[in-house]
Scaffold this motif. Structure first.
Motif, PDB file in Angstrom:
ATOM      1  N   HIS A  76     -11.712  -1.600  -8.206  1.00  0.00           N
ATOM      2  CA  HIS A  76     -11.113  -2.439  -9.246  1.00  0.00           C
ATOM      3  C   HIS A  76     -11.777  -3.801  -9.350  1.00  0.00           C
ATOM      4  O   HIS A  76     -12.068  -4.281 -10.454  1.00  0.00           O
ATOM      5  N   CYS A  77     -12.021  -4.450  -8.193  1.00  0.00           N
ATOM      6  CA  CYS A  77     -12.609  -5.792  -8.221  1.00  0.00           C
ATOM      7  C   CYS A  77     -13.997  -5.849  -7.589  1.00  0.00           C
ATOM      8  O   CYS A  77     -14.641  -6.898  -7.620  1.00  0.00           O
ATOM      9  N   MET A  79       0.842  -1.189   0.000  1.00  0.00           N
ATOM     10  CA  MET A  79       0.000   0.000   0.000  1.00  0.00           C
ATOM     11  C   MET A  79       0.875   1.236   0.000  1.00  0.00           C
ATOM     12  O   MET A  79       1.798   1.383   0.788  1.00  0.00           O
ATOM     13  N   GLU A  80       0.602   2.121  -0.887  1.00  0.00           N
ATOM     14  CA  GLU A  80       1.386   3.340  -1.011  1.00  0.00           C
ATOM     15  C   GLU A  80       0.845   4.392  -0.067  1.00  0.00           C
ATOM     16  O   GLU A  80      -0.333   4.745  -0.118  1.00  0.00           O
ATOM     17  N   THR A  81       1.681   4.909   0.791  1.00  0.00           N
ATOM     18  CA  THR A  81       1.261   5.887   1.783  1.00  0.00           C
ATOM     19  C   THR A  81       1.621   7.278   1.310  1.00  0.00           C
ATOM     20  O   THR A  81       2.726   7.512   0.836  1.00  0.00           O
ATOM     21  N   ASN A  82       0.707   8.201   1.437  1.00  0.00           N
ATOM     22  CA  ASN A  82       0.974   9.580   1.074  1.00  0.00           C
ATOM     23  C   ASN A  82       0.644  10.484   2.241  1.00  0.00           C
ATOM     24  O   ASN A  82       0.140  10.067   3.272  1.00  0.00           O
ATOM     25  N   LYS A  83       0.935  11.750   2.053  1.00  0.00           N
ATOM     26  CA  LYS A  83       0.761  12.713   3.134  1.00  0.00           C
ATOM     27  C   LYS A  83      -0.693  12.853   3.522  1.00  0.00           C
ATOM     28  O   LYS A  83      -1.042  12.980   4.690  1.00  0.00           O
ATOM     29  N   ASP A  84      -1.595  12.818   2.535  1.00  0.00           N
ATOM     30  CA  ASP A  84      -3.022  12.994   2.833  1.00  0.00           C
ATOM     31  C   ASP A  84      -3.542  11.862   3.698  1.00  0.00           C
ATOM     32  O   ASP A  84      -4.345  12.073   4.605  1.00  0.00           O
ATOM     33  N   VAL A  94      -9.589   6.671   4.095  1.00  0.00           N
ATOM     34  CA  VAL A  94      -8.167   6.378   3.979  1.00  0.00           C
ATOM     35  C   VAL A  94      -7.969   5.413   2.823  1.00  0.00           C
ATOM     36  O   VAL A  94      -8.734   4.456   2.657  1.00  0.00           O
ATOM     37  N   GLU A  95      -6.956   5.655   2.017  1.00  0.00           N
ATOM     38  CA  GLU A  95      -6.614   4.740   0.938  1.00  0.00           C
ATOM     39  C   GLU A  95      -5.911   3.525   1.534  1.00  0.00           C
ATOM     40  O   GLU A  95      -4.939   3.661   2.282  1.00  0.00           O
ATOM     41  N   SER A  96      -6.409   2.344   1.206  1.00  0.00           N
ATOM     42  CA  SER A  96      -5.856   1.128   1.786  1.00  0.00           C
ATOM     43  C   SER A  96      -5.829   0.010   0.753  1.00  0.00           C
ATOM     44  O   SER A  96      -6.488   0.085  -0.285  1.00  0.00           O
ATOM     45  N   LEU A  97      -5.079  -1.027   1.052  1.00  0.00           N
ATOM     46  CA  LEU A  97      -4.844  -2.117   0.112  1.00  0.00           C
ATOM     47  C   LEU A  97      -5.986  -3.118   0.124  1.00  0.00           C
ATOM     48  O   LEU A  97      -6.464  -3.529   1.183  1.00  0.00           O
ATOM     49  N   CYS A  98      -6.424  -3.519  -1.063  1.00  0.00           N
ATOM     50  CA  CYS A  98      -7.444  -4.556  -1.199  1.00  0.00           C
ATOM     51  C   CYS A  98      -6.755  -5.914  -1.116  1.00  0.00           C
ATOM     52  O   CYS A  98      -5.821  -6.199  -1.880  1.00  0.00           O
ATOM     53  N   MET A  99      -7.201  -6.762  -0.199  1.00  0.00           N
ATOM     54  CA  MET A  99      -6.588  -8.072   0.001  1.00  0.00           C
ATOM     55  C   MET A  99      -7.009  -9.070  -1.066  1.00  0.00           C
ATOM     56  O   MET A  99      -6.494 -10.187  -1.109  1.00  0.00           O
ATOM     57  N   ARG A 157      -5.166  -6.829  -4.657  1.00  0.00           N
ATOM     58  CA  ARG A 157      -3.903  -6.166  -4.358  1.00  0.00           C
ATOM     59  C   ARG A 157      -3.809  -4.769  -4.969  1.00  0.00           C
ATOM     60  O   ARG A 157      -2.717  -4.235  -5.145  1.00  0.00           O
ATOM     61  N   GLN A 158      -4.952  -4.181  -5.302  1.00  0.00           N
ATOM     62  CA  GLN A 158      -5.002  -2.788  -5.734  1.00  0.00           C
ATOM     63  C   GLN A 158      -5.448  -1.924  -4.555  1.00  0.00           C
ATOM     64  O   GLN A 158      -5.929  -2.426  -3.541  1.00  0.00           O
ATOM     65  N   ASN A 159      -5.319  -0.623  -4.709  1.00  0.00           N
ATOM     66  CA  ASN A 159      -5.702   0.282  -3.638  1.00  0.00           C
ATOM     67  C   ASN A 159      -7.194   0.589  -3.703  1.00  0.00           C
ATOM     68  O   ASN A 159      -7.724   0.958  -4.766  1.00  0.00           O
ATOM     69  N   GLY A 160      -7.851   0.435  -2.561  1.00  0.00           N
ATOM     70  CA  GLY A 160      -9.254   0.807  -2.427  1.00  0.00           C
ATOM     71  C   GLY A 160      -9.405   1.903  -1.394  1.00  0.00           C
ATOM     72  O   GLY A 160      -8.433   2.568  -1.013  1.00  0.00           O
ATOM     73  N   THR A 161     -10.628   2.089  -0.901  1.00  0.00           N
ATOM     74  CA  THR A 161     -10.910   3.173   0.052  1.00  0.00           C
ATOM     75  C   THR A 161     -11.617   2.603   1.277  1.00  0.00           C
ATOM     76  O   THR A 161     -12.587   1.845   1.150  1.00  0.00           O
ATOM     77  N   THR A 162     -11.111   2.964   2.442  1.00  0.00           N
ATOM     78  CA  THR A 162     -11.749   2.606   3.706  1.00  0.00           C
ATOM     79  C   THR A 162     -12.308   3.867   4.336  1.00  0.00           C
ATOM     80  O   THR A 162     -11.589   4.855   4.500  1.00  0.00           O
TER      81      THR A 162
END
Length: 501
Positions: free
Chosen positions: A65-66, A1-6, A30-35, A38-43
């Motif tokens: 994505h999925c 999961m790619e972490t950014n400042k936001d 918060v942007e988080s990893l889909c298990m 393996r793409q980024n989703g939103t929590t």
């Protein structure tokens, strides 16, 4: 999961929202990893308060994505003093029963005895759902791994294929079943659509946690201080003659003060009316261990006699390290042969000040409100009539959590508002009302308003024979005292023979 400042700012905002007392907390994401892919989703996080229940943190994940979606509920408040145990019986064909809302915490276990099926705490995280939703989710999660299971263990996969239709039949209301929800943290809940009246299909019990359950919740405990082991340790402390157990004066009340009153020329009747309850000459103090932080603390105990009631043992512990306090009142002597029903007619404000001892085994009833609380609902309390009604009001609002939630229709909401107004009206005593305390072990008590209980015509006591079911629930049917009785008879006979000689 790619972490950014936001995302870091969002996480900090969520933590601040949890620690705040603002009920209008905004929605954070918060942007988080889909298990799954393996793409980024939103929590999304929302701190909300279920009226008259708990403050909870709702989180919902969605992957664009999925299409993966899931939700979770976590408790932002404290653990409850006691665990809770819900049991509901579901008849076939009643779909409304399956729509009951359920709050399941991370520590709760769900069982269906008819299917020999259990959902352990680690199998399903905390969730906010319905009975139908929990069962369907369990069926979907079991079925998801069937293809892999057939390759590794075909026999188990075949058994699960036969089991899943039975579970789905229960979820659809096609088969009768019983669901049991047990939570040692006390933070789980099943809706009662008949509230504030009792639910004929369900039973709710609150219980003291075992040392093992305390440890599983994160408490630091000594297993030797729980349940029977603690009572054995207490007995050893009281019977010891070492320096660890000391006695200290109780103070300027009780028997010592009564003796002084008599010595100063006051009559015994005056002393008895001045001191309503006979307090002890001394308090026994012995070392113990705090059940919360495991630090060394002290427990104080004394035995006192309550007029028109019985001898009781009062115990109190306090911890200077963490501030934890605990008090217990236990009946002394043997188990009464009969149960007791206490009826109080409350006519004026003075009646609200009557002292009340309600044990764990007592039920409470107010016929004017059609209110019935089964035994164990409030636990054991030492209070007044006014304090008991206040505790009932607070407990009903806590147990029946969705009292004023968004999911409640206007008719049920108005019913609850009317009941709460009528309950509070009892404390103003605009009209006479009746309080009934029924205790199968006769360990409850209401103080008379007169010097002689026979002169109090608003207070009545009724003794009755316990039923077999009541004795079974209390564990009395399994008590066998024949060996002890024979030993006592043999000892008495030996003493008599020795006296004769």
């Amino acid at each position: 999961m790619e972490t950014n400042k936001d995302s870091i700012v969002d996480v900090r905002s969520v933590v601040e929202a949890i620690s705040s007392d603002d009920n209008d907390a905004p929605l954070y994401q918060v942007e988080s990893l889909c298990m799954h892919c393996r793409q980024n989703g939103t929590t999304r996080f929302l701190l909300t308060l279920i009226p008259h229940f708990r403050k909870i943190l709702l989180s919902a994940f969605e992957c664009p994505h999925c299409g993966e979606r899931n939700n979770e509920v976590q408790f932002a408040g404290e653990l409850q003093p006691r665990g809770c145990h819900y049991q509901l019986n579901f008849p076939p064909g009643d779909q409304k029963m399956l729509n009951r809302q359920v709050v399941k915490s991370d520590t709760a276990t769900i069982k269906i005895p008819e299917l020999d099926f259990e959902i352990p705490p680690e199998a399903q995280r905390g969730s906010l759902s319905t009975v139908e939703g929990i069962l369907l989710r369990a069926a979907d999660e079991i079925e998801a791994l069937q293809e892999e299971r057939k390759k590794v263990d075909p026999q188990s996969a075949e058994s699960i294929d036969r089991f899943l239709p039975k579970l789905r039949a229960c979820a659809k209301g096609e088969s009768p079943f019983t669901i049991i929800l047990d939570d040692p943290a006390g933070n789980s809940f099943i809706e009662n659509p008949f509230a504030p009246s009792p639910d004929p299909s369900s039973t709710i019990k609150f219980y003291e946690r075992t040392p093992e359950q305390q440890a599983s919740l994160g408490y630091v405990v000594d297993p030797s201080l729980g349940g029977e082991h603690r009572d054995e340790a207490l007995s050893e402390e009281l019977n010891s003659t070492g320096d660890q157990t000391r006695r200290e004066p109780h103070g300027l009340i009780g028997a010592a003060a009564g003796q002084r009153a008599i010595a100063q020329g006051n009559s015994a009747e005056f002393a008895e009316s001045l001191f309503r309850y006979s307090a002890p000459e001394e308090v026994m103090t012995f070392p113990s261990t705090c059940g919360t932080c495991a630090a060394k603390c002290e427990t104080r105990m004394f035995v006192t006699n309550i007029p028109y009631f019985r001898e009781v043992i009062v115990m109190a512990s306090s911890c200077d390290a963490c501030g934890y306090r605990n008090s217990e009142l236990k009946p002394g002597g043997r188990i009464p042969e009969k149960g007791k029903k206490i009826t109080v007619l409350v006519k004026n404000i003075n009646d609200l000040s009557r002292d009340v001892i309600k044990s764990d085994t007592a039920s409470v009833e107010v016929p004017e409100l059609d209110l019935v609380l089964t035994s164990g609902t409030l636990g054991g309390v030492v209070t007044t009539v006014e304090g008991l009604i206040t505790k009932i009001s607070e407990n009903l609002e806590r147990v029946h959590g969705f009292t004023f939630g968004d999911s409640l229709d206007d008719s049920k909401k108005s019913k609850w508002l009317d009941f709460r107004a009528r309950l509070n009206k009892l404390l103003s005593v605009e009209d006479p009302w009746t309080l009934i305390i029924d205790d199968a072990l006769a360990n409850s008590f209401v103080a008379p308003a007169t010097d002689d209980v026979k002169d109090d015509h608003q207070l009545s006591f009724e003794e009755y024979e316990r039923s077999w079911e009541q004795n079974e629930e209390l564990g009395l049917n399994d008590i066998d005292t024949s060996s002890a009785d024979a030993a006592y008879e043999s000892t008495d006979a030996t003493r008599k023979e020795g006296t004769t000689v």
